[in-house]
Design an enzyme around this catalytic site. Structure first.
Site, mmCIF file in Angstrom:
data_model
loop_
_atom_site.group_PDB
_atom_site.id
_atom_site.type_symbol
_atom_site.label_atom_id
_atom_site.label_comp_id
_atom_site.label_asym_id
_atom_site.label_seq_id
_atom_site.Cartn_x
_atom_site.Cartn_y
_atom_site.Cartn_z
ATOM 1 N N CYS A 1 0.957 -1.408 -0.067
ATOM 2 C CA CYS A 1 0.122 -0.016 0.052
ATOM 3 C C CYS A 1 0.827 1.237 -0.126
ATOM 4 O O CYS A 1 2.024 1.468 0.797
ATOM 5 C CB CYS A 1 -0.841 -0.065 1.418
ATOM 6 S SG CYS A 1 -2.026 1.619 1.210
ATOM 7 N N CYS B 1 0.402 6.073 7.298
ATOM 8 C CA CYS B 1 -0.648 5.527 7.769
ATOM 9 C C CYS B 1 -0.552 4.515 9.107
ATOM 10 O O CYS B 1 0.400 3.666 9.193
ATOM 11 C CB CYS B 1 -1.667 4.859 6.916
ATOM 12 S SG CYS B 1 -2.991 4.398 7.700
ATOM 13 N N CYS C 1 -6.424 2.912 0.051
ATOM 14 C CA CYS C 1 -6.274 1.975 1.169
ATOM 15 C C CYS C 1 -6.564 0.874 0.641
ATOM 16 O O CYS C 1 -7.567 0.391 -0.153
ATOM 17 C CB CYS C 1 -7.407 2.541 2.070
ATOM 18 S SG CYS C 1 -7.209 1.144 3.609
ATOM 19 N N GLN D 1 -18.693 -8.566 12.296
ATOM 20 C CA GLN D 1 -17.676 -9.115 12.003
ATOM 21 C C GLN D 1 -17.317 -8.308 10.922
ATOM 22 O O GLN D 1 -17.643 -7.624 9.987
ATOM 23 C CB GLN D 1 -17.639 -10.670 11.515
ATOM 24 C CG GLN D 1 -18.208 -11.601 12.592
ATOM 25 C CD GLN D 1 -17.290 -11.895 13.611
ATOM 26 O OE1 GLN D 1 -16.142 -11.350 13.487
ATOM 27 N NE2 GLN D 1 -17.719 -12.182 14.981
ATOM 28 N N PHE E 1 -23.365 -14.026 23.981
ATOM 29 C CA PHE E 1 -22.834 -12.863 23.518
ATOM 30 C C PHE E 1 -23.143 -12.721 21.782
ATOM 31 O O PHE E 1 -22.433 -12.910 21.122
ATOM 32 C CB PHE E 1 -21.295 -12.823 23.712
ATOM 33 C CG PHE E 1 -20.985 -12.727 25.074
ATOM 34 C CD1 PHE E 1 -20.887 -11.638 25.758
ATOM 35 C CD2 PHE E 1 -20.558 -13.983 25.638
ATOM 36 C CE1 PHE E 1 -20.477 -11.586 27.058
ATOM 37 C CE2 PHE E 1 -20.030 -13.871 27.214
ATOM 38 C CZ PHE E 1 -20.228 -12.715 27.787
ATOM 39 N N CYS F 1 -11.525 -13.044 20.271
ATOM 40 C CA CYS F 1 -10.549 -11.966 19.581
ATOM 41 C C CYS F 1 -9.483 -11.816 20.681
ATOM 42 O O CYS F 1 -8.683 -10.554 20.245
ATOM 43 C CB CYS F 1 -11.680 -10.661 19.280
ATOM 44 S SG CYS F 1 -12.445 -9.997 20.806
#
Length: 407
Positions: free
Chosen positions: A58, A64, A141, A241, A268, A362
């Site tokens: 990129c 960034c 991006c 997600q 959850f 996660c």
């Protein structure tokens, strides 16, 4: 100038040399040199590059702060993320079968939060520079869906309308079947004039919905997300997600883990990412702390065809977990807690001895902690798959199956 050799990669993506010395952008095995201040070599020069080093694909990568690992080969990043999970498990004496990592392709992120600030000539929108409040424009991006990158002019226009020269807008863009879903935080108060201007802007950019602060400023079309056979309209800013591919990989793992179950509890549950697809073959009870999300889930189920019975419950599973007497009627559980894990709820799952558990996480550290509790109660950690939805970042997600060995 000092010279050091990188021994390993830290959890934030920095190379770590003896000392420790933290070196952003460095990879294990590399020799680097530069000035060290407070144990950080902020501007290293690579003396001996690693064979795992590649040119960042990129053009925004250097300035960034959105990606931490574009300078590393994809296979190295996958192995490193698997290693992060292995290390977390080993701290609790756990081992398991690791399935191949599922990595989302470039330009697949379907939601992203952009920062925006008014300037003398208009506005600036993009991501923050690493460790800075400076905003870097990212029109090309390679991380986000092109529809999100195309929304940057919209983000800038919103900053002109509702931002201030001193403050900063945070604009969450989410792709959907009916167009972009937009949630803005940090702007000025929503008044009739701003609402009218936002309506004009939404029409010009063909936006589905705009939420400003805690209010829905306008809805041109339902901000629909498909979850299996159901169409759900999540509350503005609700958890989803990060990529469709990542969601599919997690769902495939969850389906396999609970494939023989007829009655499943989804803990959850969010807006039904797993509950609604699982309802194609089983009855499901979905539990989520956010009432607005359970309402969206329930409406999605009621409007869908061909699904078995789904019930939903708004309940704080941290303070008020489901107890064994609540759980005994289920023959499988799905659990997908936030980063803090689910210590209280996992203790009750262990006591309830539900035969099969699909665990989505996660955070490898809290997953390992919670999995160790279940293994200590008689479960086997059958397999685990790392799912990399956050390509080129240090973020690690996973799905795993646990089954009761002494039923």
């Amino acid at each position: 100038m000092e010279q050091v050799t990188i021994e390993r990669l830290g959890h934030q993506g920095d190379g770590i040399a003896p000392g420790p010395v933290f070196v952003p952008g460095a990879l294990p095995g590399e020799t680097v040199e530069g000035e060290i201040s407070n144990n950080v070599m902020a501007a290293p020069r690579i003396v001996t590059p690693s064979e795992m080093r590649v040119k960042a694909p990129c053009r925004h990568a250097k300035g960034c702060g959105g990606c931490q690992l574009q300078h590393a080969r994809d296979d190295f990043v996958e192995d490193w993320k698997v290693g992060v999970v292995r290390h977390a498990l080993s701290a609790h004496g756990l081992e398991t079968e690791f399935r191949p990592c599922a990595t989302s392709k470039p330009q697949s992120r379907r939601r992203a939060t952009f920062s925006a600030r008014r300037t003398k000539k208009g506005a600036l929108a993009g991501f923050h520079m690493t460790g800075s409040d400076v905003i870097v424009p990212v029109p090309d991006c390679l991380l986000v869906d092109p529809k999100l990158a195309a929304g940057l002019p919209l983000v800038e226009a919103m900053a002109v309308l509702g931002g201030s020269r001193k403050g900063e807008l945070s604009v969450l863009l989410t792709t959907g079947d009916n167009g972009l879903d937009v949630k803005v935080s940090g702007g000025k108060e929503l008044d009739p004039q701003l609402q009218s201007e936002l309506a004009d802007l939404a029409r010009a950019h063909d936006v589905a919905r705009v939420a400003w602060g805690d209010e829905v400023a306008l809805t041109r079309r339902p901000a629909v997300q498909k979850m299996g056979r159901a169409e759900v309209v999540p509350p503005p800013g609700a958890f989803l997600q990060a990529t469709s591919e990542g969601e599919a990989a997690l769902l495939a793992g969850v389906r396999e883990a609970v494939s023989d179950a007829s009655h499943i509890v989804d803990l959850f549950a969010g807006c039904g990412t797993f509950a609604l697809p699982l309802a194609e073959h089983a009855r499901v009870h979905a539990v989520e702390g956010d009432k607005a999300m359970t309402v969206a889930l329930d409406k999605g189920w009621r409007m869908a065809e061909g699904l078995r019975h789904v019930t939903s419950e708004a309940r704080d599973l941290f303070r008020n977990p489901l107890l064994p007497e609540d759980l005994h009627r289920f023959d499988a559980a799905v659990i997908d807690p936030p980063r803090a894990g689910a210590e209280a709820q996992v203790a009750e799952l262990a006591a309830a001895r539900i035969p099969r558990i699909a665990f989505v996480s996660c955070n490898p550290v809290t997953f390992a902690r919670d999995a160790a509790v279940l293994v200590g109660a008689g479960y086997t950690l059958d397999w685990l798959q790392v799912v990399d939805q956050f390509r080129w970042s240090t973020h690690v997600e996973l799905v795993a199956q646990l089954s009761l060995t002494d039923r």
